[in-house]
Write a protein that holds these residues in place. Structure first.
Motif, short mmCIF file in Angstrom:
data_model
loop_
_atom_site.label_atom_id
_atom_site.label_comp_id
_atom_site.label_asym_id
_atom_site.label_seq_id
_atom_site.Cartn_x
_atom_site.Cartn_y
_atom_site.Cartn_z
N ARG A 261 -1.17 2.77 10.47
CA ARG A 261 -2.07 3.60 11.26
C ARG A 261 -2.66 4.74 10.41
N ILE A 262 -1.84 5.32 9.55
CA ILE A 262 -2.29 6.42 8.71
C ILE A 262 -3.38 5.96 7.75
N VAL A 263 -3.19 4.82 7.13
CA VAL A 263 -4.15 4.29 6.17
C VAL A 263 -5.45 3.89 6.87
N ARG A 264 -5.34 3.31 8.05
CA ARG A 264 -6.54 2.91 8.80
C ARG A 264 -7.42 4.11 9.16
N SER A 265 -6.80 5.26 9.36
CA SER A 265 -7.57 6.45 9.76
C SER A 265 -8.25 7.13 8.57
N GLY A 266 -8.02 6.66 7.36
CA GLY A 266 -8.67 7.26 6.18
C GLY A 266 -7.67 7.63 5.11
N ASP A 267 -7.97 8.72 4.43
CA ASP A 267 -7.13 9.21 3.34
C ASP A 267 -5.77 9.66 3.89
N PRO A 268 -4.67 9.09 3.38
CA PRO A 268 -3.35 9.46 3.90
C PRO A 268 -2.83 10.81 3.38
N GLU A 269 -3.42 11.32 2.31
CA GLU A 269 -2.89 12.53 1.66
C GLU A 269 -2.78 13.73 2.60
N PRO A 270 -3.81 14.09 3.35
CA PRO A 270 -3.66 15.25 4.25
C PRO A 270 -2.55 15.08 5.27
N TYR A 271 -2.41 13.87 5.80
CA TYR A 271 -1.37 13.62 6.80
C TYR A 271 0.01 13.76 6.16
N VAL A 272 0.19 13.19 4.99
CA VAL A 272 1.50 13.24 4.31
C VAL A 272 1.83 14.69 3.96
N ARG A 273 0.85 15.44 3.46
CA ARG A 273 1.08 16.85 3.12
C ARG A 273 1.48 17.65 4.36
N ARG A 274 0.81 17.40 5.45
CA ARG A 274 1.14 18.13 6.68
C ARG A 274 2.57 17.82 7.12
N VAL A 275 2.97 16.56 7.05
CA VAL A 275 4.34 16.18 7.39
C VAL A 275 5.32 16.89 6.45
N LEU A 276 4.98 16.98 5.17
CA LEU A 276 5.83 17.65 4.19
C LEU A 276 6.03 19.12 4.57
N SER B 215 0.84 -1.20 0.00
CA SER B 215 0.00 0.00 0.00
C SER B 215 0.88 1.26 0.00
N PHE B 216 1.94 1.24 0.80
CA PHE B 216 2.85 2.38 0.85
C PHE B 216 3.57 2.55 -0.49
N ARG B 217 4.06 1.46 -1.05
CA ARG B 217 4.73 1.53 -2.35
C ARG B 217 3.81 2.10 -3.42
N GLN B 218 2.56 1.69 -3.41
CA GLN B 218 1.60 2.17 -4.39
C GLN B 218 1.33 3.66 -4.21
N TYR B 219 1.20 4.09 -2.95
CA TYR B 219 0.99 5.51 -2.67
C TYR B 219 2.17 6.34 -3.19
N VAL B 220 3.37 5.89 -2.90
CA VAL B 220 4.56 6.61 -3.35
C VAL B 220 4.60 6.67 -4.88
N ALA B 221 4.31 5.58 -5.53
CA ALA B 221 4.31 5.55 -7.00
C ALA B 221 3.27 6.53 -7.56
N ASP B 222 2.11 6.57 -6.94
CA ASP B 222 1.03 7.43 -7.43
C ASP B 222 1.25 8.91 -7.12
#
Length: 168
Positions: free
Chosen positions: A50-65, A7-14
């Motif tokens: 944990r990030i994926v279980r809580s829903g859409d990971p995009e907002p969390y990843v953007r905030r970390v960025l 799932s993480f690899r796919q997210y990174v690729a996308d």
């Protein structure tokens, strides 16, 4: 475990290209942008399940960025100045967008990382002031003042942007 890793690899690729574009707008440097994206992905990789279980990971990843960008700037405490001086006047160029793009890049480099982050979130990513404040963990008033000060600074340090805008 295997499913989480896939799932993480796919997210990174996308999402790698989009994250890289935003990181470049924040840093103004290809190599720093690559480092910022890499740092962000390392930070979220350990928590991916944990990030994926809580829903859409995009907002969390953007905030970390965005927070990683501001944190890196705080640690570095070095203000990078562009080496080249902007031209005295802009001459018409058939590839006009390239000239404007370079001017925007140089102008953004003259802003503080937090001001850059606010402008990128507000005008490139088209977030509201409230959403920008939430992402950067700031008050809405602080977002407004950073945006106002950043735009004011851009008008001062890059008057060619106003000329390019009027020339449209």
């Amino acid at each position: 475990m295997q499913q989480t890793e896939e799932s993480f690899r796919q997210y990174v690729a996308d999402r790698l290209a989009a994250l890289s574009r935003v990181a470049y707008l924040l840093t103004g440097d290809v190599h720093l942008a690559e480092d910022l994206v890499q740092t962000t992905l390392i930070r979220v990789a350990d928590r991916w399940d944990r990030i994926v279980r809580s829903g859409d990971p995009e907002p969390y990843v953007r905030r970390v960025l965005y927070t990683s960008h501001v944190s890196a700037w705080r640690r570095r405490k070095i203000h990078d100045e562009p080496y080249a001086e902007p031209p005295d006047r802009i001459t018409p160029d058939p590839s006009g967008q390239v000239v404007v793009s370079l001017a925007v890049r140089q102008a953004l480099a003259r802003l503080s990382p937090r001001q850059r982050a606010v402008l990128v979130l507000r005008y490139f990513e088209d977030h509201t002031e409230a959403r920008t404040a939430e992402i950067l963990n700031l008050s809405v008033g602080t977002v407004k003042s950073h945006a106002r000060e950043a735009l004011e600074r851009l008008r001062t340090v890059a008057p060619e942007l106003a000329a390019a805008r009027e020339g449209r």
